[in-house]
Enzyme design. Structure first.
Site: not given
Length: 719
Positions: A53, A98, A133, A135, A137, A156, A192, A244, A308, A332, A437, A440, A461, A467
């Site tokens: 990004d 996109s 709504e 998004k 992934d 796509r 998606e 969607y 939207k 995002k 511990c 032990c 410990c 141990c």
């Protein structure tokens, strides 16, 4: 990359020259295209979302400042990548574009402001409806229905031409092969393909069990599964689909975004129930933050919220700019942060005995990696206290059941950075950090720093040798070069013997040969061993049945007792029995033995605490008893001091020494058979005081201890 573009990459956008901007746009176009190929075509991203990004954002900012330099291959002018040759190609009747990205609340306000300005939408005209709504992934897919029946499915691709994955799409239960009710003659439904968290975990477990390669995250798993050349493999993968959006439609069943999605649901598609219609920017942002905190409980991966404009006539008026619609934007989530649920706090014991709390989280994908664990550092961190004593997270503690924000930066182990108290369960209890511990049952203690008087942040410990969490590392230390130094008994052998139950504690090393004689399976018959190597190992073990005292002390693996301190203790106490009895008595901090231990120059409170805690544990004493039946620590080598007048005496050096350093003074005293202490007590025989001597000199005078000068010292020991 050229030297010119290299230098341009380090220059802020507003400071770029025309020439630098041109070189930088060329570099960015090539780098982003390479990342797109890995992400879209190979389902194997090579950079995090945040890094990707940032590259696109820099490209867009440069193009906004230098619009005359926009390249034909600019990432702002294209979507995705060309389809691979493994599939047939389908040209989209309407391009699959996109979305532009918003990264903070101000970007969302700017988006709504731009829409209003473009439309000349006066607030007096009423609310501007905008849908929000999650998004998803996953992998974008376009489904074409003719006469209500599925005829093709395409990815796509580059936005204009996609891969023909029709046969694979037909295997996905969420994709109807025939639409319900009355649908347009031609209807392109877009959405998606994704994989639910539970299905992703089951698939990876199955892949691992069959020796296959596991997927890094659900998005990669979904994309890789859909793009299989063999549809039978796709059919075996638990893929899902959310609808969607749409492409070509011979008629529209509604005049709003919400209405269109509702129609898709009526035709038999799964649509997202989290979709909402908002009437203000504040409402959009509230929905965003609400979904952000629900992210881990949705059961599938999202990486933001899509907004939207609701009315389709306004969408049409707004139109498109380059690769994106003006009427939509993706808000995002921070790429390296996410909210999730703290399901449990597990205490892990490290090889040094440190008790480290680990957050067991509801799995959530952060920066392209599924995160289910995060470090909680120590018990103060859980309480909301930083290393400097200042409050963390506003002083808010962490409790099981909390909704927490985690952060993962690059390869850094994820950590919990915040907690939402509004979502805390009513029955959530403060976490009680164990004082024993969990491995032990030995005491787990926090040491006190003698200078600051503050507790160490880490609880440890004291079980040491017994141990199990520390066992193999302790055994490796025990046989290491500066400890028992047993030839042929390295890390590999320790791991193998411990796993097979042959060596669980140091004493077992020395009974190995005797037990091997009685065993049905001899060491020489085990994989990787033979008669010669087994015999050599037994001989090497037997050669260490007598060992120098300082090596024996060092081999015990007592915290803060390295080679130097082990030699100090061995030289001071002389024999194992003397040292052992002194340490047992020194556990009482009011005893002379404790004072004497602390007075040894170079020891100090931290080492003294660690040593006495070790010997105070009955488990450790039992192990030592068993070990001492097999080995004999040799008395420390006595220094031949001849007729030295200071042999056997306890000396304290204080003040500024002018003829030698403090280390030289200590070495000289030990060479003449003396013991050097760091503080004055009634057991002190002699104080050597230089200029500036303070409290130690005063204490010596109070106790009537003999005090001499540095020159007197040299005269005493013969120059």
């Amino acid at each position: 990359m050229t030297e010119k573009s290299d230098s341009a990459a380090a220059v802020a956008v507003e400071a770029l020259t025309l020439e630098q901007a041109e070189a930088e746009l060329k570099r960015l176009a090539a780098e982003i295209a390479e990342h797109d190929k890995h992400y879209f075509a190979e389902d194997a991203p090579t950079v995090s979302d945040a890094e990707y990004d940032a590259l696109r954002k820099r490209n867009n900012e440069i193009e906004a400042r230098f619009p005359e330099l926009i390249r034909g291959d600019s990432p702002s002018q294209r979507v995705g990548v060309e389809p691979t040759s493994g599939f047939g190609k389908i040209t989209h009747s309407i391009p699959m574009l996109s979305l532009d990205n918003a990264f903070d609340d101000d970007d969302v306000r700017d988006f709504v402001g731009r829409v209003r300005r473009f439309l000349k939408y006066d607030p007096l005209m009423g609310a501007l409806g905008v849908t929000a709504e999650p998004k998803i992934d996953g992998l974008s897919l376009s489904l074409r229905y003719e006469g209500g029946k599925l005829v093709s499915a395409a990815t796509r691709g580059d936005g204009t031409v996609g891969e023909n994955v029709t046969a694979n799409a037909r295997t996905i239960a969420d994709i109807p092969t025939e639409l319900k009710g009355k649908a347009p003659d031609v209807a392109e439904i877009r959405g998606e393909v994704y994989m639910a968290h539970a299905d992703f975990q089951s698939l990876n477990a199955r892949m691992a069990a069959n020796g296959g390669k596991v997927f890094a995250n659900p998005r990669n798993a979904a994309a890789g599964s859909l793009r299989q050349l063999n549809p039978d493999i796709t059919a075996s993968r638990p893929l899902r689909f959310f609808a969607y959006a749409w492409g070509e439609m011979t008629s529209l069943p509604a005049d709003t975004q919400m209405g269109m999605v509702e129609a898709m649901g009526a035709w038999g598609f799964a649509v997202n129930p989290k979709m909402q219609l908002c009437e203000s920017v504040d409402e959009l942002i509230a929905v965003y933050h609400g979904i952000e905190e629900e992210r881990a409980t949705l059961g599938y991966d999202i990486d933001g919220v899509v907004y939207k404009v609701d009315r389709l006539d306004l969408q049409e008026r707004l139109g498109y700019v380059s690769r994106s619609p003006r009427w939509a934007i993706a808000h995002k989530f921070p790429a390296e942060q996410a909210f999730t649920i703290l399901n449990d706090i597990e205490i892990q014991v490290g090889r040094t005995g440190a008790l480290t709390p680990v957050a067991k989280l509801e799995p959530v994908t952060v920066g392209g990696v599924v995160v289910s664990n995060a470090t909680l550092h120590n018990e103060d961190y859980i309480k909301g206290i930083g290393q400097d004593g200042e409050p963390l997270r506003g002083g808010k503690d962490l409790r099981i059941g909390d909704t927490v924000k985690i952060q993962r930066a690059g390869d850094v182990i994820p950590q919990v950075i915040d907690v939402d108290l509004d979502k805390r369960p009513a029955d959530a209890e403060p976490f009680e950090f164990p004082t024993v511990c969990p491995a032990c049952g030995s005491h787990a203690v926090r040491e006190i720093h003698p200078k600051t008087g503050r507790q160490d942040a880490v609880r440890r410990c004291t079980g040491g040798l017994i141990c199990p969490a520390q066992a193999t590392e302790k055994l490796k230390h025990f046989v290491s070069r500066n400890a028992f130094d047993i030839e042929g008994f390295g890390d590999k052998q320790v791991d193998a013997f411990y796993t097979d139950g042959l060596v669980m504690a140091p004493a077992d090393i020395f009974t190995l040969e005797e037990r091997d004689r009685r065993a049905l399976t001899k060491l020489r018959n085990r994989e990787g061993w033979g008669a010669v190597s087994a015999r050599n190992l037994f001989e090497a073990i037997n050669a260490r049945r007598e060992i120098d005292l300082h090596r024996f002390i060092f081999a015990l693996g007592i915290r803060h007792v390295g080679e130097g301190n082990a030699k100090l203790l061995a030289r001071y106490y002389g024999s194992w029995e003397t040292f052992y009895q002194a340490m047992l008595k020194a556990h009482d901090h009011d005893s002379d033995a404790w004072a004497e231990l602390n007075n040894i120059d170079g020891v100090g409170t931290i080492v003294a605490e660690a040593v006495t805690e070790f010997f105070a544990e009955s488990h450790n004493r039992d192990q030592l008893t068993a070990l001492l039946e097999q080995v004999t620590p040799k008395d420390a080598e006595k220094i031949d001091a001849g007729d030295s007048p200071v042999a056997g005496k306890t000396i304290v050096f204080t003040g500024s020494l002018e003829r030698m350093t403090r280390d030289e003074a200590k070495a000289m005293a030990e060479r003449f058979g003396a013991k050097v202490s760091g503080s004055v007590s009634k057991k002190t025989d002699l104080v050597v005081a230089g200029p500036g001597a303070g409290s130690k000199l005063t204490k010596a005078q109070e106790l009537d201890v003999e005090v001499i000068s540095e020159d007197d010292w040299f005269e005493l020991v013969g120059g």
